[in-house]
Design an enzyme around this catalytic site. Structure first.
Site, PDB file in Angstrom:
ATOM      1  N   TYR A 151       0.888  -1.147  -0.041  1.00 43.89           N
ATOM      2  CA  TYR A 151      -0.015  -0.128   0.139  1.00 43.89           C
ATOM      3  C   TYR A 151       0.965   1.105   0.104  1.00 43.89           C
ATOM      4  O   TYR A 151       0.756   2.308  -0.902  1.00 43.89           O
ATOM      5  CB  TYR A 151      -0.883   0.030   1.190  1.00 43.89           C
ATOM      6  CG  TYR A 151      -1.902   1.100   0.999  1.00 43.89           C
ATOM      7  CD1 TYR A 151      -2.953   1.279   0.303  1.00 43.89           C
ATOM      8  CD2 TYR A 151      -1.716   2.260   2.385  1.00 43.89           C
ATOM      9  CE1 TYR A 151      -3.893   2.328   0.557  1.00 43.89           C
ATOM     10  CE2 TYR A 151      -2.647   3.142   2.377  1.00 43.89           C
ATOM     11  CZ  TYR A 151      -3.600   3.193   1.343  1.00 43.89           C
ATOM     12  OH  TYR A 151      -4.559   4.203   1.582  1.00 43.89           O
ATOM     13  N   GLU A 153       4.123   1.879  -0.680  1.00 46.61           N
ATOM     14  CA  GLU A 153       4.856   1.857  -1.758  1.00 46.61           C
ATOM     15  C   GLU A 153       3.932   2.125  -3.244  1.00 46.61           C
ATOM     16  O   GLU A 153       4.739   2.619  -4.100  1.00 46.61           O
ATOM     17  CB  GLU A 153       5.982   1.089  -1.997  1.00 46.61           C
ATOM     18  CG  GLU A 153       6.883   0.918  -0.796  1.00 46.61           C
ATOM     19  CD  GLU A 153       8.177   2.170  -0.925  1.00 46.61           C
ATOM     20  OE1 GLU A 153       7.606   3.154  -1.319  1.00 46.61           O
ATOM     21  OE2 GLU A 153       9.285   1.932  -0.599  1.00 46.61           O
ATOM     22  N   ASN A 196     -13.166  -0.412  14.412  1.00 41.39           N
ATOM     23  CA  ASN A 196     -12.823  -1.517  15.537  1.00 41.39           C
ATOM     24  C   ASN A 196     -13.171  -1.332  16.736  1.00 41.39           C
ATOM     25  O   ASN A 196     -14.053  -1.972  17.460  1.00 41.39           O
ATOM     26  CB  ASN A 196     -11.237  -1.875  15.589  1.00 41.39           C
ATOM     27  CG  ASN A 196     -10.834  -3.041  14.679  1.00 41.39           C
ATOM     28  OD1 ASN A 196     -11.481  -3.308  13.610  1.00 41.39           O
ATOM     29  ND2 ASN A 196      -9.496  -3.073  14.761  1.00 41.39           N
ATOM     30  N   GLN A 215       0.334   5.382  21.029  1.00 40.78           N
ATOM     31  CA  GLN A 215       0.540   5.668  19.450  1.00 40.78           C
ATOM     32  C   GLN A 215      -0.515   6.792  19.221  1.00 40.78           C
ATOM     33  O   GLN A 215      -1.770   6.673  19.689  1.00 40.78           O
ATOM     34  CB  GLN A 215       0.568   4.802  18.641  1.00 40.78           C
ATOM     35  CG  GLN A 215      -0.659   3.786  18.291  1.00 40.78           C
ATOM     36  CD  GLN A 215      -0.786   2.697  19.407  1.00 40.78           C
ATOM     37  OE1 GLN A 215      -0.319   2.832  20.376  1.00 40.78           O
ATOM     38  NE2 GLN A 215      -1.001   1.588  19.026  1.00 40.78           N
ATOM     39  N   PRO A 280       2.668   2.937  12.706  1.00 41.39           N
ATOM     40  CA  PRO A 280       3.471   4.082  12.499  1.00 41.39           C
ATOM     41  C   PRO A 280       3.072   4.701  14.130  1.00 41.39           C
ATOM     42  O   PRO A 280       2.234   4.188  14.567  1.00 41.39           O
ATOM     43  CB  PRO A 280       2.564   5.292  11.733  1.00 41.39           C
ATOM     44  CG  PRO A 280       2.503   4.430  10.613  1.00 41.39           C
ATOM     45  CD  PRO A 280       1.971   2.919  11.245  1.00 41.39           C
TER      46      PRO A 280
END
Length: 319
Positions: A151, A153, A196, A215, A280
């Site tokens: 996804y 790249e 979710n 995060q 990330p």
């Protein structure tokens, strides 16, 4: 506010039966345009555009953008590509082909028809960033061989193709980098954090938190995102982008879970799991360019957007 574009245009939307695509169909039909919605229904759903099927200015075509398409259009919004890890990792080769071959085919169509073409790129081109928040000038930190790279790249290559077609063939291109977007018509099983958390809370299940929940992500409501799309498409020809579109409000996963549980109620508990590979740690858009060039910034706060999204998922789960 930008002036409305009054002339009716023939507009192609690839991925038009998906989450963002279906909302864009609604907006462009409401603006008086003729819309050709193209989708192969890998992640899109006819339910998202069922209310438009009888509309005289709406047309639906089942088609995979990895194959050429021969139609006559004035504008192209290229949104086709699975956008959640669950879906794009299911068939990573096809994901890359959708981004790269899809871009080549749509750019070829734009070249033939001289249509202005819009690319829905992604904040994932920044990878796991070392710069925070992420400006458009940041080149990113992407793993080219990881499980998410099909996804990440693929979208980076699509941007390359858009700018090469612009330089080589003088195509009018518009490239936006979409940060996390949520709202009604999200797929309930797409693995994204908002859907979710909401689905788990509505079912009374434990809320899945990856890592320690610290995060961060920035969440933009779908109506704000579509407004950004339209403003970008109507911006002056010499403004190609890329431009970040997203909400700069930054929240940890724990903060999001708390907000969802407050709206839904119930007795769901938090369940902690290992962090996925290449996930990330931070994600926040720098939207100064969008403010300057498009006069755009998000209007819907997270709490209000979550209430609308929760109401939608309640209806879906009651069916």
């Amino acid at each position: 506010m930008m002036k409305a574009i009054m002339a009716t245009k023939r507009i192609l939307i690839t991925g038009g039966a998906g989450f963002l695509g279906s909302h864009l169909c609604d907006r462009l039909i409401a603006d008086g345009h003729d819309v050709l919605c193209v989708d192969n229904f890998f992640t899109g759903s006819k339910d998202n555009i069922r209310h438009l099927l009888s509309h005289p200015r709406f047309e639906l075509l089942r088609h995979d953008v990895t194959f050429p398409l021969y139609v006559e259009v004035d504008q192209i919004y290229n949104l086709a590509c699975p956008a959640s890890p669950v879906h794009y990792q299911h068939d990573p080769v096809q994901t890359t082909k959708t981004s790269v071959h899809g871009a080549i085919n749509m750019l070829g169509l734009a070249k033939r028809t001289r249509a202005r073409i819009f690319q829905a790129s992604t904040s994932e081109v920044y990878g796991d960033p070392e710069v925070h928040p992420q400006p458009e000038s940041y080149w990113g930190r992407v793993n080219p061989i990881g499980p998410r790279s099909c996804y990440d790249e693929g979208k980076r290559c699509a941007e390359t193709l858009f700018f090469d077609y612009h330089r080589q063939h003088r195509l009018e291109i518009k490239v936006v980098r979409i940060f996390n977007t949520y709202g009604p018509r999200m797929h309930p099983n797409d693995g994204r954090v908002v859907s979710n958390f909401i689905v788990q809370a509505l079912k009374g299940e434990d809320i899945t938190i990856y890592g320690d929940g610290q995060q961060t992500r920035s969440f933009c409501y779908v109506d704000d995102m579509i407004e950004g799309f339209v403003r970008m498409m109507h911006s002056p020809a010499d403004f190609t982008g890329p431009v970040n579109l997203g909400n700069p409000g930054e929240f940890t996963m724990l903060e999001l879970a708390e907000k969802v549980l407050k709206i839904v109620g119930g007795k769901s508990k938090l369940s902690f799991h290992p962090l996925p590979v290449d996930d990330p740690k931070q994600r926040q858009p720098d939207i100064r360019l969008a403010k300057e060039k498009l006069g755009w910034e998000p209007k819907v706060c997270l709490e209000d957007g979550l209430k609308e999204t929760v109401a939608y998922f309640r209806r879906v789960l009651e069916r």
